[in-house]
Write a protein that holds these residues in place. Sequence first.
Motif, PDB file in Angstrom:
ATOM      1  N   GLY A 329       0.781  -1.236   0.000  1.00  0.00           N
ATOM      2  CA  GLY A 329       0.000   0.000   0.000  1.00  0.00           C
ATOM      3  C   GLY A 329       0.808   1.279   0.000  1.00  0.00           C
ATOM      4  N   VAL A 330       2.145   1.176  -0.036  1.00  0.00           N
ATOM      5  CA  VAL A 330       3.000   2.361   0.002  1.00  0.00           C
ATOM      6  C   VAL A 330       3.260   2.851  -1.420  1.00  0.00           C
ATOM      7  CG1 VAL A 330       5.271   3.268   0.648  1.00  0.00           C
ATOM      8  CG2 VAL A 330       4.101   1.601   2.131  1.00  0.00           C
ATOM      9  N   ASP A 331       3.036   4.138  -1.676  1.00  0.00           N
ATOM     10  CA  ASP A 331       3.303   4.739  -2.977  1.00  0.00           C
ATOM     11  C   ASP A 331       4.800   5.017  -3.077  1.00  0.00           C
ATOM     12  OD1 ASP A 331       3.475   6.127  -5.313  1.00  0.00           O
ATOM     13  OD2 ASP A 331       1.987   7.659  -4.799  1.00  0.00           O
ATOM     14  N   GLN A 332       5.494   4.264  -3.917  1.00  0.00           N
ATOM     15  CA  GLN A 332       6.948   4.386  -4.034  1.00  0.00           C
ATOM     16  C   GLN A 332       7.380   5.176  -5.279  1.00  0.00           C
ATOM     17  OE1 GLN A 332       9.238   0.742  -2.981  1.00  0.00           O
ATOM     18  NE2 GLN A 332       7.257  -0.306  -3.049  1.00  0.00           N
ATOM     19  N   ALA A 333       6.441   5.785  -5.961  1.00  0.00           N
ATOM     20  CA  ALA A 333       6.752   6.420  -7.247  1.00  0.00           C
ATOM     21  C   ALA A 333       7.849   7.482  -7.109  1.00  0.00           C
ATOM     22  CB  ALA A 333       5.498   7.031  -7.851  1.00  0.00           C
ATOM     23  N   LYS A 334       7.721   8.389  -6.135  1.00  0.00           N
ATOM     24  CA  LYS A 334       8.686   9.472  -6.009  1.00  0.00           C
ATOM     25  C   LYS A 334      10.051   8.971  -5.576  1.00  0.00           C
ATOM     26  CE  LYS A 334       5.298  13.105  -5.007  1.00  0.00           C
ATOM     27  NZ  LYS A 334       4.855  14.135  -4.021  1.00  0.00           N
ATOM     28  N   VAL A 335      10.072   8.114  -4.578  1.00  0.00           N
ATOM     29  CA  VAL A 335      11.364   7.623  -4.100  1.00  0.00           C
ATOM     30  C   VAL A 335      12.021   6.734  -5.141  1.00  0.00           C
ATOM     31  CG1 VAL A 335      10.474   5.552  -2.943  1.00  0.00           C
ATOM     32  CG2 VAL A 335      12.574   6.621  -2.110  1.00  0.00           C
ATOM     33  N   SER A 340      16.450   5.636  -8.761  1.00  0.00           N
ATOM     34  CA  SER A 340      16.914   5.223 -10.086  1.00  0.00           C
ATOM     35  C   SER A 340      18.093   6.066 -10.558  1.00  0.00           C
ATOM     36  CB  SER A 340      15.775   5.303 -11.101  1.00  0.00           C
ATOM     37  OG  SER A 340      14.738   4.408 -10.763  1.00  0.00           O
ATOM     38  N   LYS A 341      18.174   7.309 -10.069  1.00  0.00           N
ATOM     39  CA  LYS A 341      19.306   8.158 -10.414  1.00  0.00           C
ATOM     40  C   LYS A 341      20.590   7.643  -9.762  1.00  0.00           C
ATOM     41  CE  LYS A 341      16.392  12.323 -10.680  1.00  0.00           C
ATOM     42  NZ  LYS A 341      16.143  13.657 -10.069  1.00  0.00           N
ATOM     43  N   LEU A 342      20.455   7.039  -8.593  1.00  0.00           N
ATOM     44  CA  LEU A 342      21.617   6.561  -7.842  1.00  0.00           C
ATOM     45  C   LEU A 342      21.957   5.113  -8.162  1.00  0.00           C
ATOM     46  CD1 LEU A 342      20.649   8.077  -4.364  1.00  0.00           C
ATOM     47  CD2 LEU A 342      22.255   9.012  -6.031  1.00  0.00           C
ATOM     48  N   VAL A 343      20.913   4.294  -8.411  1.00  0.00           N
ATOM     49  CA  VAL A 343      21.099   2.848  -8.635  1.00  0.00           C
ATOM     50  C   VAL A 343      20.479   2.484  -9.970  1.00  0.00           C
ATOM     51  CG1 VAL A 343      20.726   0.534  -7.722  1.00  0.00           C
ATOM     52  CG2 VAL A 343      20.949   2.481  -6.140  1.00  0.00           C
ATOM     53  N   PRO A 348      11.255  -0.852  -7.749  1.00  0.00           N
ATOM     54  CA  PRO A 348      10.487  -0.978  -6.503  1.00  0.00           C
ATOM     55  C   PRO A 348       9.605  -2.218  -6.567  1.00  0.00           C
ATOM     56  CG  PRO A 348       9.442   0.606  -7.919  1.00  0.00           C
ATOM     57  CD  PRO A 348      10.721   0.212  -8.614  1.00  0.00           C
ATOM     58  N   MET A 349       9.300  -2.782  -5.406  1.00  0.00           N
ATOM     59  CA  MET A 349       8.414  -3.944  -5.387  1.00  0.00           C
ATOM     60  C   MET A 349       7.703  -4.017  -4.055  1.00  0.00           C
ATOM     61  SD  MET A 349      11.047  -7.132  -4.859  1.00  0.00           S
ATOM     62  CE  MET A 349      12.014  -7.311  -3.359  1.00  0.00           C
ATOM     63  N   GLY A 350       6.620  -4.725  -4.051  1.00  0.00           N
ATOM     64  CA  GLY A 350       5.919  -5.010  -2.809  1.00  0.00           C
ATOM     65  C   GLY A 350       4.759  -4.106  -2.507  1.00  0.00           C
ATOM     66  N   SER A 351       4.569  -3.021  -3.265  1.00  0.00           N
ATOM     67  CA  SER A 351       3.458  -2.115  -2.967  1.00  0.00           C
ATOM     68  C   SER A 351       2.108  -2.792  -3.208  1.00  0.00           C
ATOM     69  CB  SER A 351       3.554  -0.851  -3.823  1.00  0.00           C
ATOM     70  OG  SER A 351       4.706  -0.107  -3.494  1.00  0.00           O
ATOM     71  N   ASN A 352       2.047  -3.623  -4.206  1.00  0.00           N
ATOM     72  CA  ASN A 352       0.788  -4.286  -4.567  1.00  0.00           C
ATOM     73  C   ASN A 352       0.853  -5.798  -4.349  1.00  0.00           C
ATOM     74  OD1 ASN A 352      -0.343  -1.799  -5.573  1.00  0.00           O
ATOM     75  ND2 ASN A 352       1.004  -2.038  -7.354  1.00  0.00           N
TER      76      ASN A 352
END
Length: 418
Positions: A329-335, A340-343, A348-352
């Motif tokens: 349920g965590v929105d990971q779009a911004k982070v 992605s700029k650093l790595v 991301p995974m696990g939100s859904n």
Amino acid sequence: MNLSRRKFFVSATTLLAAGSSFLADILHASTRDTAPETAAPNVNYLPVVTPNVESLPWTMKDGVKEFHLIAEPLKREFAPGMTVNCWGYNGSTPGPTIEAQEGDRVRILVTNKLVEPTSVHWHGIFTPNGMDGVSGLTQKRIEPGETYAYEFTLRQNGTYMYHPHADETVQMALGMMGFFIIHPKAEPGPRVDRDFAIFLAEWAIEPGTATPNPNVMTDFNIFTFNSRVYPGTAPLVVKTGERVRIRLGNLSMDNHPIHVHGHRFMITGTDGGPIPTSAQWPETTVDVPPGATRTVELVADNPGDWPFHCHKSHHAMNAMSHTLPNMIGVDQAKVSKEMSKLVPGYMPMGSNGMGEMTDMNMPGPKNTLPMMAGDGPYGSIAMGGMFTLLQVRDNLENSATPDWYQAPADTKARLVPG
């Protein structure tokens, strides 16, 4: 081969009451480099099929069935893409299945090619005390390079196991275990058409590594049937209407509730022996505790491809990390954008839920299996670990498995002809 003998005495009263001698010899011999080459002669029982595992050949010597076990390091492919550094017997974990018949006298020569001492305990089998296999208590340790002979008469029938009683935390955690099947002189119940044996095990193998960690007590991440995981597990292929026996053994740290789809079975035996017909009961799930065996029988009267798996949800999956934060349920779009700029390649995974991993094709460390593996006719099968298929077929004459199932290379050799 030079042999030394140490005799164990029991009272004359016990000998007379038993009607036969329980005199046991421990033969402590030099290393035997090769197993007997002569295959076992024909037997008057239905041999057990241990999927992905061979049965141990024997030779008859002076009325005794002689087997040879070699304890040694080995590499085991759990499934394509993951090979594990294990210990086992005769190049296999679990070790080859030993089969004999009630009333047989057996001799098992055990050669130690490990880097430390070992022994073999015959779990659930009635043996003379000197043959019980507990190093330091009932015998001297089998040192590296030595061969030890166990000899006893089989006075029961059922599904039993063998394993070390020497540094067992390490040796069993690395895969040293196997089935010892004692067939009855005559089958007490309905004739069985197929007889399978499956060893349940769990392993702690960090992603990207190949050697199990024997120090882990509870946090296991790989769960296997006969030291294989789906899609590397050979299916149980049977013909419609056949009576099927499945023997389950467990020397892991956890209990495993094993569940079948599309059928029910009767629980017919434990490591204490067969259960009388009047005391058997129907189930679709049988719990197999640590240090125990369970035997079930079913009539395969429902054609199709039916899952056969452990019903602990984590045990039907693989290579899970248990230290990740809960991202449901965590929105990971911004982070995710910043990460992605650093790595490069960050995903991301696990939100859904973790089901998304089956479609993401996320790369993982080498020698590590995906959490959910294998494809079916309708897409990804979101299971792995302790999972195989009971495949009930109307006709076994042609292909035993459907086109969509990529069976391991050793599967066909283990199928009982229809």
